[in-house]
Scaffold this motif. Structure first.
Motif, PDB file in Angstrom:
ATOM      1  N   GLY A   1     -17.495  13.411 -19.229  1.00 58.03           N
ATOM      2  CA  GLY A   1     -16.667  12.268 -19.627  1.00 58.03           C
ATOM      3  C   GLY A   1     -15.475  12.093 -18.705  1.00 58.03           C
ATOM      4  N   ALA A   2     -14.861  13.214 -18.297  1.00 58.92           N
ATOM      5  CA  ALA A   2     -13.724  13.151 -17.384  1.00 58.92           C
ATOM      6  C   ALA A   2     -14.135  12.585 -16.028  1.00 58.92           C
ATOM      7  CB  ALA A   2     -13.111  14.546 -17.215  1.00 58.92           C
ATOM      8  N   GLU A   3     -15.365  12.894 -15.583  1.00 60.74           N
ATOM      9  CA  GLU A   3     -15.868  12.316 -14.333  1.00 60.74           C
ATOM     10  C   GLU A   3     -15.918  10.796 -14.421  1.00 60.74           C
ATOM     11  OE1 GLU A   3     -18.962  15.961 -13.187  1.00 60.74           O
ATOM     12  OE2 GLU A   3     -19.707  13.996 -13.798  1.00 60.74           O
ATOM     13  N   ILE A   4     -16.263  10.294 -15.593  1.00 59.81           N
ATOM     14  CA  ILE A   4     -16.372   8.842 -15.777  1.00 59.81           C
ATOM     15  C   ILE A   4     -14.995   8.199 -15.768  1.00 59.81           C
ATOM     16  CG2 ILE A   4     -17.034   7.031 -17.407  1.00 59.81           C
ATOM     17  CD1 ILE A   4     -19.353   8.890 -18.267  1.00 59.81           C
ATOM     18  N   VAL A   5     -14.060   8.716 -16.578  1.00 58.09           N
ATOM     19  CA  VAL A   5     -12.739   8.071 -16.634  1.00 58.09           C
ATOM     20  C   VAL A   5     -11.983   8.236 -15.321  1.00 58.09           C
ATOM     21  CG1 VAL A   5     -12.578   8.294 -19.144  1.00 58.09           C
ATOM     22  CG2 VAL A   5     -11.557  10.062 -17.683  1.00 58.09           C
ATOM     23  N   LEU A   6     -12.333   9.254 -14.524  1.00 58.53           N
ATOM     24  CA  LEU A   6     -11.704   9.422 -13.209  1.00 58.53           C
ATOM     25  C   LEU A   6     -11.958   8.206 -12.329  1.00 58.53           C
ATOM     26  CD1 LEU A   6     -10.120  11.387 -11.372  1.00 58.53           C
ATOM     27  CD2 LEU A   6     -12.312  12.355 -10.659  1.00 58.53           C
ATOM     28  N   GLN A   7     -13.060   7.494 -12.593  1.00 53.41           N
ATOM     29  CA  GLN A   7     -13.394   6.318 -11.786  1.00 53.41           C
ATOM     30  C   GLN A   7     -12.485   5.122 -12.114  1.00 53.41           C
ATOM     31  OE1 GLN A   7     -15.382   7.303  -9.451  1.00 53.41           O
ATOM     32  NE2 GLN A   7     -15.649   9.208 -10.630  1.00 53.41           N
ATOM     33  N   PHE A   8     -11.671   5.229 -13.166  1.00 61.59           N
ATOM     34  CA  PHE A   8     -10.710   4.164 -13.478  1.00 61.59           C
ATOM     35  C   PHE A   8      -9.475   4.251 -12.585  1.00 61.59           C
ATOM     36  CE2 PHE A   8     -12.148   4.369 -18.240  1.00 61.59           C
ATOM     37  CZ  PHE A   8     -13.382   3.864 -17.892  1.00 61.59           C
ATOM     38  N   LEU A   9      -9.345   5.332 -11.815  1.00 60.08           N
ATOM     39  CA  LEU A   9      -8.117   5.579 -11.048  1.00 60.08           C
ATOM     40  C   LEU A   9      -7.715   4.407 -10.137  1.00 60.08           C
ATOM     41  CD1 LEU A   9      -6.973   8.902  -9.497  1.00 60.08           C
ATOM     42  CD2 LEU A   9      -6.992   6.860  -8.063  1.00 60.08           C
ATOM     43  N   PRO A  10      -8.617   3.791  -9.383  1.00 58.20           N
ATOM     44  CA  PRO A  10      -8.165   2.701  -8.496  1.00 58.20           C
ATOM     45  C   PRO A  10      -7.483   1.558  -9.233  1.00 58.20           C
ATOM     46  CG  PRO A  10     -10.342   3.459  -7.833  1.00 58.20           C
ATOM     47  CD  PRO A  10     -10.043   4.129  -9.145  1.00 58.20           C
ATOM     48  N   ILE A  11      -8.028   1.135 -10.377  1.00 57.45           N
ATOM     49  CA  ILE A  11      -7.417  -0.018 -11.051  1.00 57.45           C
ATOM     50  C   ILE A  11      -6.190   0.375 -11.868  1.00 57.45           C
ATOM     51  CG2 ILE A  11      -9.642  -1.221 -11.156  1.00 57.45           C
ATOM     52  CD1 ILE A  11      -9.604  -0.683 -14.199  1.00 57.45           C
ATOM     53  N   VAL A  12      -6.104   1.657 -12.279  1.00 60.66           N
ATOM     54  CA  VAL A  12      -4.969   2.090 -13.110  1.00 60.66           C
ATOM     55  C   VAL A  12      -3.814   2.582 -12.251  1.00 60.66           C
ATOM     56  CG1 VAL A  12      -4.215   3.784 -14.834  1.00 60.66           C
ATOM     57  CG2 VAL A  12      -6.431   2.663 -15.076  1.00 60.66           C
ATOM     58  N   VAL A  13      -4.098   3.333 -11.197  1.00 64.41           N
ATOM     59  CA  VAL A  13      -3.041   3.963 -10.398  1.00 64.41           C
ATOM     60  C   VAL A  13      -2.697   3.143  -9.154  1.00 64.41           C
ATOM     61  CG1 VAL A  13      -2.386   6.051  -9.129  1.00 64.41           C
ATOM     62  CG2 VAL A  13      -3.746   6.244 -11.223  1.00 64.41           C
ATOM     63  N   ILE A  14      -3.697   2.588  -8.481  1.00 68.09           N
ATOM     64  CA  ILE A  14      -3.449   1.875  -7.227  1.00 68.09           C
ATOM     65  C   ILE A  14      -3.049   0.424  -7.453  1.00 68.09           C
ATOM     66  CG2 ILE A  14      -4.503   1.100  -5.060  1.00 68.09           C
ATOM     67  CD1 ILE A  14      -6.262   3.588  -5.114  1.00 68.09           C
ATOM     68  N   HIS A  15      -3.772  -0.273  -8.336  1.00 74.79           N
ATOM     69  CA  HIS A  15      -3.552  -1.719  -8.488  1.00 74.79           C
ATOM     70  C   HIS A  15      -2.128  -2.114  -8.891  1.00 74.79           C
ATOM     71  CE1 HIS A  15      -4.228  -5.915  -9.485  1.00 74.79           C
ATOM     72  NE2 HIS A  15      -3.658  -5.690 -10.643  1.00 74.79           N
ATOM     73  N   PRO A  16      -1.460  -1.402  -9.799  1.00 69.72           N
ATOM     74  CA  PRO A  16      -0.100  -1.832 -10.164  1.00 69.72           C
ATOM     75  C   PRO A  16       0.869  -1.881  -8.986  1.00 69.72           C
ATOM     76  CG  PRO A  16      -0.933  -0.272 -11.777  1.00 69.72           C
ATOM     77  CD  PRO A  16      -1.905  -0.269 -10.639  1.00 69.72           C
ATOM     78  N   PHE A  17       0.590  -1.147  -7.910  1.00 69.73           N
ATOM     79  CA  PHE A  17       1.478  -1.110  -6.750  1.00 69.73           C
ATOM     80  C   PHE A  17       0.951  -1.940  -5.576  1.00 69.73           C
ATOM     81  CE2 PHE A  17       2.045   2.773  -9.156  1.00 69.73           C
ATOM     82  CZ  PHE A  17       3.430   2.882  -9.253  1.00 69.73           C
ATOM     83  N   PHE A  18      -0.365  -1.948  -5.395  1.00 62.84           N
ATOM     84  CA  PHE A  18      -0.965  -2.637  -4.250  1.00 62.84           C
ATOM     85  C   PHE A  18      -2.083  -3.539  -4.767  1.00 62.84           C
ATOM     86  CE2 PHE A  18       0.341   1.669  -3.004  1.00 62.84           C
ATOM     87  CZ  PHE A  18       1.344   1.365  -2.082  1.00 62.84           C
ATOM     88  N   ARG A  19      -1.810  -4.817  -4.814  1.00 60.51           N
ATOM     89  CA  ARG A  19      -2.709  -5.740  -5.502  1.00 60.51           C
ATOM     90  C   ARG A  19      -3.723  -6.371  -4.545  1.00 60.51           C
ATOM     91  NH1 ARG A  19      -0.952  -7.446 -10.546  1.00 60.51           N
ATOM     92  NH2 ARG A  19       0.810  -6.226 -11.310  1.00 60.51           N
TER      93      ARG A  19
END
Length: 497
Positions: free
Chosen positions: A416-434
């Protein structure tokens, strides 16, 4: 026949559980609001201050399974098991980098769930649906992990009070009934009180957990007459990490660090904060939990030095003994009433995050799925669906646990953690670099998840999942690497072209 100590243990455990249930139901009266509004039911109106953030974050991170599983890993693997301790401060430092900005976006634009955020920021119903499907799927495995901890506490209770072994058919029958009643109560107060009930329950849980952990530390060190006697004569792998395992240790630790606050329920807890400042203060204070937990993990090896404690876990199957280390220390070294307090704290430590997960799944169902199926649904209608979805999820997860072998619950969690790890680009990167295009965000999440799962299966020769490492690297990172490559293709195809 029940012993006096067993009677004390059972009486205190049941009495305090009743108090916990009452507190959960009373949560609806805390800072009264219209709970027919989803942001009030599911986010407490974003009114949780520093203290409640501290307790809620503690409930999210330091769960029943964390309190039992990390000592279990130390007991079985030696120093390698401390990867769970090493990640604790790093988790909160990492999330402090991006969650305040994510919180601000959620407040300013009225986002209630991470799927809601994906829909609003990327103008994509399909991306929102992707987050809902994969988020709920992964959360089912996470809640299975918590129930594994609940089974351990019930097994300790039944063995100490009634001499019923956790391996007996009778325990299986009794535990199913007890868990059904427990989850019915959790579902009921989640329905009536939402995250307010979860937050107040977290305060009660944390008081008991702190009592339990400090009790374990004090009585164990007293029995051993200090740390020097604890480590004397222990094999070297308990005292230091072999260099050959350094990469696996680091990779496992970083996998937990990066994925911890990508779980939808942890994001929900953070978004309930009253302000960015109080959110960060809550994170800073939560690090305090690492101190008693780390000491308790060290004491896991004390079992070998204390014959009365080891005799408690020796009859159990070798692959489950480690989970009983902390409960065994409690029931063997302290009076029954004090053991009852501590065990109930650990038990509730599994229920509070389970309730938060149910509320979060309710939020995603009412806010996101309902609007996809019925675009014009009213806010009150969203809340009604969310409440019933929370109840359904609680019972669905309990039913699922009857078919998942609990021996492999931790492996299911890591998948399950492997799956939610794939949310990282939209959760961590997108708020700063759109720069991320929605089409590539969707493709990255699905491809990254599939790569991670297939590689995990390959690493286990397509048999029972016993590891999530491939060449000593967490398999989720391979999926994330592919995900990032896909997402960064957005730079070659800027938005608007």
């Amino acid at each position: 026949m029940m012993t006096p100590d067993g009677l004390q243990l059972l009486a205190v455990f049941l009495a305090l559980f009743a108090v916990f249930a009452v507190i959960g139901f009373l949560g609806r009266y805390y800072r009264r609001a219209d709970l027919s509004q989803l942001h009030e039911w599911g986010l407490a109106g974003r009114k949780l201050g520093t203290a409640l953030q501290f307790f809620l974050q503690g409930a999210d991170l330091f769960t029943a399974y964390a309190i039992l599983a990390i000592p279990s890993a130390v007991f079985a693997l030696g120093a390698f098991g401390f990867f769970g301790v090493a990640c604790e401060a790093m988790v909160l430092a990492f999330v402090s980098l991006y969650m305040p900005r994510l919180w601000r976006l959620s407040r300013d634009k009225g986002y209630i769930t991470i799927a809601d955020y994906a829909r609003g920021e990327f103008n994509s119903t399909l991306l929102s649906l992707t987050i809902v499907i994969l988020g709920i799927f992964a959360t089912l495995f996470y809640i299975a992990l918590q129930v594994d901890g609940l089974y351990t506490i019930l097994g300790t209770l039944m063995l100490k009070a009634f001499q019923i072994s956790p391996t007996s058919p009778a325990f299986k029958e009794y535990s199913v009934v007890m868990l059904f009643v427990t989850f019915a109560i959790i579902a009921a107060f989640s329905f009536t009180s939402g995250i307010r009930g979860v937050s107040l329950g977290a305060i009660f849980k944390d008081v008991l957990v702190w009592t339990g952990l400090l009790t374990v530390i004090v009585v164990t060190l007293a029995a051993l007459k200090g740390f020097s006697n604890l480590f004397a004569g222990m094999p070297s792998y308990y005292l230091s990490l072999p260099s050959a395992k350094a990469l696996a240790f680091t990779s496992s630790m970083l996998g937990m660090v990066f994925s911890a606050y990508l779980w939808p329920h942890n994001i929900t807890g953070s978004w309930a904060a009253q302000s960015e400042e109080k959110l960060l203060k809550g994170y800073a204070l939560t690090v305090l939990y690492a101190i008693p937990l780390a000491l308790a993990d060290v004491l896991a090896i004390a079992v070998y030095k204390l014959p009365t404690v080891y005799s408690f876990i020796k009859p159990l199957p070798p692959d489950s003994r480690g989970l009983y280390v902390i409960p065994a220390l409690l029931v063997s070294l302290v009076p029954g009433w004090l053991a009852g307090i501590a065990l109930l704290g650990i038990f509730v430590g599994g229920l509070v995050p389970a309730a938060l997960m149910a509320v979060t799944v309710g939020n995603m169902t009412g806010r996101d799925l309902a609007r996809i199926v019925k675009p014009g649904i009213s806010p009150r209608g969203q809340t009604t669906i969310a409440k019933w979805a929370a109840v359904a999820f609680a019972f669905l997860s309990l039913a699922l646990l009857q078919v998942i072998p609990m021996t492999y619950a931790f492996q299911f969690y890591l998948v399950g953690a492997e799956i939610v790890l794939q949310f990282l680009p939209i959760v961590v990167i997108h708020p700063f670099f759109r720069f991320i295009r929605k089409e590539l965000a969707i493709a990255g999440i699905w491809v990254g998840s599939i790569v991670s799962i297939l590689l995990t299966l390959y690493a286990n020769h397509f048999g029972t999942i016993k590891t999530t490492l491939y060449h000593d690297i967490y398999t989720g990172f391979f999926g994330l690497a592919v995900n990032l490559v896909i997402v960064f293709l957005s730079l070659a195809f800027p938005k608007g072209q």
